[in-house]
Design a protein around this motif. Structure first.
Motif, PDB file in Angstrom:
ATOM      1  N   THR A  69       0.954  -1.266  -0.063  1.00  0.00           N
ATOM      2  CA  THR A  69       0.054  -0.071  -0.157  1.00  0.00           C
ATOM      3  C   THR A  69       0.678   1.211   0.094  1.00  0.00           C
ATOM      4  O   THR A  69       0.563   2.128  -0.589  1.00  0.00           O
ATOM      5  CB  THR A  69      -1.172  -0.011   1.229  1.00  0.00           C
ATOM      6  OG1 THR A  69      -0.134  -0.133   2.478  1.00  0.00           O
ATOM      7  CG2 THR A  69      -1.761  -1.170   1.173  1.00  0.00           C
ATOM      8  N   VAL A  70       2.084   1.149   0.747  1.00  0.00           N
ATOM      9  CA  VAL A  70       2.997   2.301   0.780  1.00  0.00           C
ATOM     10  C   VAL A  70       3.649   2.573  -0.832  1.00  0.00           C
ATOM     11  O   VAL A  70       3.487   3.449  -1.217  1.00  0.00           O
ATOM     12  CB  VAL A  70       3.891   2.189   1.951  1.00  0.00           C
ATOM     13  CG1 VAL A  70       5.324   3.196   1.750  1.00  0.00           C
ATOM     14  CG2 VAL A  70       3.520   2.011   3.084  1.00  0.00           C
ATOM     15  N   LEU A  71       3.880   1.210  -1.359  1.00  0.00           N
ATOM     16  CA  LEU A  71       4.969   1.484  -2.475  1.00  0.00           C
ATOM     17  C   LEU A  71       3.899   1.993  -3.681  1.00  0.00           C
ATOM     18  O   LEU A  71       4.107   2.870  -4.497  1.00  0.00           O
ATOM     19  CB  LEU A  71       5.213  -0.022  -2.944  1.00  0.00           C
ATOM     20  CG  LEU A  71       6.430  -0.485  -1.944  1.00  0.00           C
ATOM     21  CD1 LEU A  71       6.856  -1.718  -2.443  1.00  0.00           C
ATOM     22  CD2 LEU A  71       7.713   0.750  -2.038  1.00  0.00           C
ATOM     23  N   LYS A  72       2.523   1.622  -3.753  1.00  0.00           N
ATOM     24  CA  LYS A  72       1.826   2.112  -4.511  1.00  0.00           C
ATOM     25  C   LYS A  72       1.385   3.520  -4.545  1.00  0.00           C
ATOM     26  O   LYS A  72       1.241   4.452  -5.443  1.00  0.00           O
ATOM     27  CB  LYS A  72       0.403   1.273  -4.186  1.00  0.00           C
ATOM     28  CG  LYS A  72      -0.645   1.627  -5.285  1.00  0.00           C
ATOM     29  CD  LYS A  72      -2.008   0.391  -5.476  1.00  0.00           C
ATOM     30  CE  LYS A  72      -3.078   0.968  -6.079  1.00  0.00           C
ATOM     31  NZ  LYS A  72      -4.006   2.014  -5.500  1.00  0.00           N
ATOM     32  N   TRP A  73       1.159   3.945  -3.412  1.00  0.00           N
ATOM     33  CA  TRP A  73       1.070   5.244  -2.855  1.00  0.00           C
ATOM     34  C   TRP A  73       2.000   6.459  -3.204  1.00  0.00           C
ATOM     35  O   TRP A  73       1.955   7.273  -3.955  1.00  0.00           O
ATOM     36  CB  TRP A  73       0.294   5.831  -1.526  1.00  0.00           C
ATOM     37  CG  TRP A  73       0.062   7.122  -1.230  1.00  0.00           C
ATOM     38  CD1 TRP A  73      -1.089   7.679  -1.551  1.00  0.00           C
ATOM     39  CD2 TRP A  73       0.872   8.032  -0.218  1.00  0.00           C
ATOM     40  NE1 TRP A  73      -1.012   9.172  -1.251  1.00  0.00           N
ATOM     41  CE2 TRP A  73       0.048   9.239  -0.475  1.00  0.00           C
ATOM     42  CE3 TRP A  73       2.028   8.081  -0.004  1.00  0.00           C
ATOM     43  CZ2 TRP A  73       0.699  10.327   0.104  1.00  0.00           C
ATOM     44  CZ3 TRP A  73       2.262   9.122   0.768  1.00  0.00           C
ATOM     45  CH2 TRP A  73       1.711  10.435   0.812  1.00  0.00           C
ATOM     46  N   LEU A  74       3.316   5.692  -2.838  1.00  0.00           N
ATOM     47  CA  LEU A  74       4.519   6.507  -3.323  1.00  0.00           C
ATOM     48  C   LEU A  74       4.508   6.590  -5.036  1.00  0.00           C
ATOM     49  O   LEU A  74       5.071   7.601  -5.506  1.00  0.00           O
ATOM     50  CB  LEU A  74       5.460   6.008  -2.866  1.00  0.00           C
ATOM     51  CG  LEU A  74       5.864   6.197  -1.241  1.00  0.00           C
ATOM     52  CD1 LEU A  74       6.992   5.490  -0.663  1.00  0.00           C
ATOM     53  CD2 LEU A  74       5.701   7.724  -0.937  1.00  0.00           C
ATOM     54  N   GLU A  75       4.244   5.535  -5.651  1.00  0.00           N
ATOM     55  CA  GLU A  75       4.464   5.623  -6.884  1.00  0.00           C
ATOM     56  C   GLU A  75       3.485   6.559  -7.502  1.00  0.00           C
ATOM     57  O   GLU A  75       3.692   7.530  -8.321  1.00  0.00           O
ATOM     58  CB  GLU A  75       3.899   4.310  -7.626  1.00  0.00           C
ATOM     59  CG  GLU A  75       5.140   3.333  -8.146  1.00  0.00           C
ATOM     60  CD  GLU A  75       6.479   3.943  -8.505  1.00  0.00           C
ATOM     61  OE1 GLU A  75       6.305   4.884  -9.555  1.00  0.00           O
ATOM     62  OE2 GLU A  75       7.467   4.056  -7.728  1.00  0.00           O
ATOM     63  N   GLU A  76       2.135   6.854  -7.013  1.00  0.00           N
ATOM     64  CA  GLU A  76       1.257   7.774  -7.529  1.00  0.00           C
ATOM     65  C   GLU A  76       1.634   9.001  -7.015  1.00  0.00           C
ATOM     66  O   GLU A  76       1.501  10.061  -7.858  1.00  0.00           O
ATOM     67  CB  GLU A  76       0.009   7.450  -6.646  1.00  0.00           C
ATOM     68  CG  GLU A  76      -1.040   6.225  -7.070  1.00  0.00           C
ATOM     69  CD  GLU A  76      -2.309   6.176  -6.112  1.00  0.00           C
ATOM     70  OE1 GLU A  76      -2.626   5.097  -6.163  1.00  0.00           O
ATOM     71  OE2 GLU A  76      -2.660   7.076  -5.580  1.00  0.00           O
TER      72      GLU A  76
END
Ligand code: OXD
Ligand code: MN
Length: 593
Positions: free
Chosen positions: A6-13
């Motif tokens: 969830t962290v990696l996805k948000w940071l990518e966004e």
């Protein structure tokens, strides 16, 4: 740093949206912190102060259009408008995300995206919560390193969990027209754009630890409150804890760090500071209410802070502190603000960085001040000489008393105890303070600020009152006792009748005596007031009649107060818990008896 999807996805966004040239995880190490300080000094974002007198201390100036929290641009974005309630600005989440993403898109162009993993509360404490803030400001990074616990360990504690708060800050153009401070409590998300001022950009503080956390507390059965936490130690070495809420300009930081009068110090009384602004409270295994301070530092108002008014706060600012919008004393490369001492600096820059003319200083005209009236220090809590041993422990401290207060020239007595938890919630819901000459606008106007949470409650305040009532039911006879204090009663000439500051300890002692069943009281229409002889006046130049005067409850004034509370309650309509209306009716009936 993490594999949390969830962290990696948000940071990518975020990367995609903001378009930084590179990305840096903040790890709290000395090397990284030092390198960032150096970079900020080179760019002019920080000024390095006299390292002998103020080691690791820096000065920062914000844009003059950006010196305070902006309540009119602060939004609670819930799906249903009703969930934000009548006291918050509201916008539908979809609409607000769209607007903010349009403002923030590409705004990190050519810049670094700093990623700050932080814990509110001691890392790993069952009462703590985790946030990740991305920012393009080194000033924000360095402040967050003081105000929160930043470490790679935070990500280890988080593991794969989705229970963390997403915090996006972008300075953009510091455009006041495009400035928004938005909370999305249903998504654990905060977005702040076009500001670089502390309260708007240190997203762990008001945005997370109060607005988002109050919503989480409502859903999860705990409380996030705008309260200081202090421990009062008696000569036997027993420490009892008090949590207290006051609107601004009522001396909250001073109370949190109070130094007892000499005769009590000699007997062995002490005050220990657990927190100066925010308390997170949960029911512990023994059924009592336990509190932690989720913060790791103090973001205090500088003007008025001096050796006498708050020795401990001043001592806290002597190392590792960032000063914002204070004056720069060029004679020794230190800082100065109105109220620090009487020696106006003769060679100084004002808070905007312009040469300051001490000869033009006029107390009545703020435009002649060297420091901005809302100038601040960001100081590590561990610097505070009276920091509690419990501050860094994760279990929290058991709260014996909850204290509400405000600035009332005539109405509220020095102290009274509410008759029950429900009655105490009524007292908190009607909390009010009179405006002073220190703030813009008319003097003596009563502003209702329930539980000092008006700008910080992240959901409908009527639901918040109900949540307080529900917590009381769960706590039952283990609930803290609730009190109200007023240090600000005046005579007809406007002179304060109570000395305040360290002498407030005399009132705290009565409060603890009441909690322990060691003091009597007189029942009045609004609650229990002390028998005058139970407030210890040793070494005070105060007569019994004055004390009796500030303990009185004037019937006519309180009937008028009840009418005003009735008016205040109207904005909550049918959602107002019926218990509060009943409490109001009981007080009215008591007064008319
Ligand atoms: C603060 C506030 O800065 O309450 O703590 O405004
Ligand atoms: Mn505050």
């Amino acid at each position: 740093m993490t594999k949390n999807p969830t962290v990696l996805k948000w940071l990518e966004e975020m990367k995609e949206l903001l378009g930084p040239k590179d990305v840096m995880w903040i790890d709290g190490s000395n090397e990284q912190t030092e390198a960032l300080r150096k970079e900020a000094c080179e760019s002019g974002e920080l000024i390095k102060l006299n390292q002998e007198l103020l080691p690791d201390c820096y000065l920062h100036r914000t844009n003059p259009n950006d010196v305070a929290r902006v309540e009119d641009r602060t939004f609670i974005c819930t799906t249903k408008k009703e969930d934000a309630g009548p006291t918050n600005n509201w916008c539908a989440p979809d609409e607000m995300y769209k607007k903010l993403y349009n403002i923030a898109r590409g705004s990190y162009n050519g810049k670094t995206m700093y990623i700050i993993p932080y814990s509110m509360g001691p890392i790993g404490s069952p009462l703590a919560k985790i946030g990740i803030e991305v920012t393009d400001s080194i000033y924000v990074v360095l402040n967050m390193l003081i105000m929160t616990r930043v470490s790679p360990e935070v990500m280890d504690v988080l593991g794969d969990s989705n229970d963390w708060v997403r915090c996006l800050h972008s300075r953009c153009d510091i455009d006041p027209e495009g400035r928004y401070i938005c909370q999305f409590p249903e998504d654990n998300t905060i977005i702040s754009v076009n500001s670089g001022y502390g309260g708007n950009v240190l997203l762990g503080k008001k945005c997370f630890a109060l607005r988002i956390a109050s919503y989480q507390g409502w859903k999860e059965g705990w409380m996030a409150e705008h309260m200081l936490i202090l421990g009062l130690e008696n000569p036997k070495g027993e420490v009892k804890y008090i949590a207290a809420a006051f609107p601004s300009a009522c001396g909250k930081t001073n109370l949190a760090m109070l130094i007892p009068p000499e005769y009590l110090r000699k007997k062995g009384y002490k005050i220990w500071t657990v927190g100066d602004d925010i308390a997170w409270m949960r029911i512990g295994p023994d059924g009592r209410l336990y509190a932690i301070n989720p913060e790791n530092g103090f973001f205090g108002v500088a003007p008025g802070t001096n050796e006498k008014s708050n020795y401990n706060a001043l001592a806290s600012t002597k190392k590792g502190t960032i000063f914002t919008n204070v004056a720069h004393d060029l004679s020794n490369n230190t800082v100065w603000w109105e109220g620090l001492n009487k020696d106006l600096p003769q060679n100084a820059n004002d808070w905007k960085g312009n040469k300051w003319d001490a000869s033009k200083f006029n107390k009545a005209d703020k435009s002649t001040y060297a420091a901005n009236p809302n100038s601040r220090f960001t100081a590590p809590a561990k610097n505070c000489p009276c920091i509690s041993e419990e501050f860094d422990k994760g279990e929290g401290v058991p709260i014996s008393a909850i204290v509400f207060g405000g600035r009332r020239a005539k109405t509220a007595p020095l102290v009274y105890q509410s008759k029950s938890w429900e009655n105490g919630v009524f007292v908190g819901s009607a909390m009010a303070s009179e405006t002073t000459a220190a703030a813009a606008g008319a003097v003596g106007v009563v502003r209702r600020d329930p539980m000092a949470m008006l700008p910080f409650c992240g959901y409908n305040m009527a639901d918040y009152f109900q949540h307080w009532l529900d917590m009381g039911k769960k706590l039952g006879d283990k609930a803290p006792k609730i009190f109200n204090v007023n240090w600000f009663r005046t005579d007809d000439e406007g002179n304060f009748l109570w000395p305040g500051f360290g002498d407030n300890m005399r009132v705290l002692n009565w409060i603890i005596d009441r909690c322990e069943g060691n003091a009597d009281a007189i029942e009045t229409a609004i609650g229990y007031v002390p028998k005058p002889e139970d407030i210890d006046l040793t070494d005070l130049d105060m007569d019994m009649d004055t004390l009796k005067g500030i303990l009185t409850v004037d019937k006519d004034m309180w009937l008028k107060e009840c009418a005003e509370i009735e008016e205040h309650y109207k904005k909550f309509g049918d959602k107002l818990p019926k218990e509060l209306r009943e409490q109001l009716n009981t007080v009215k009936a008591n007064l008319e008896k």
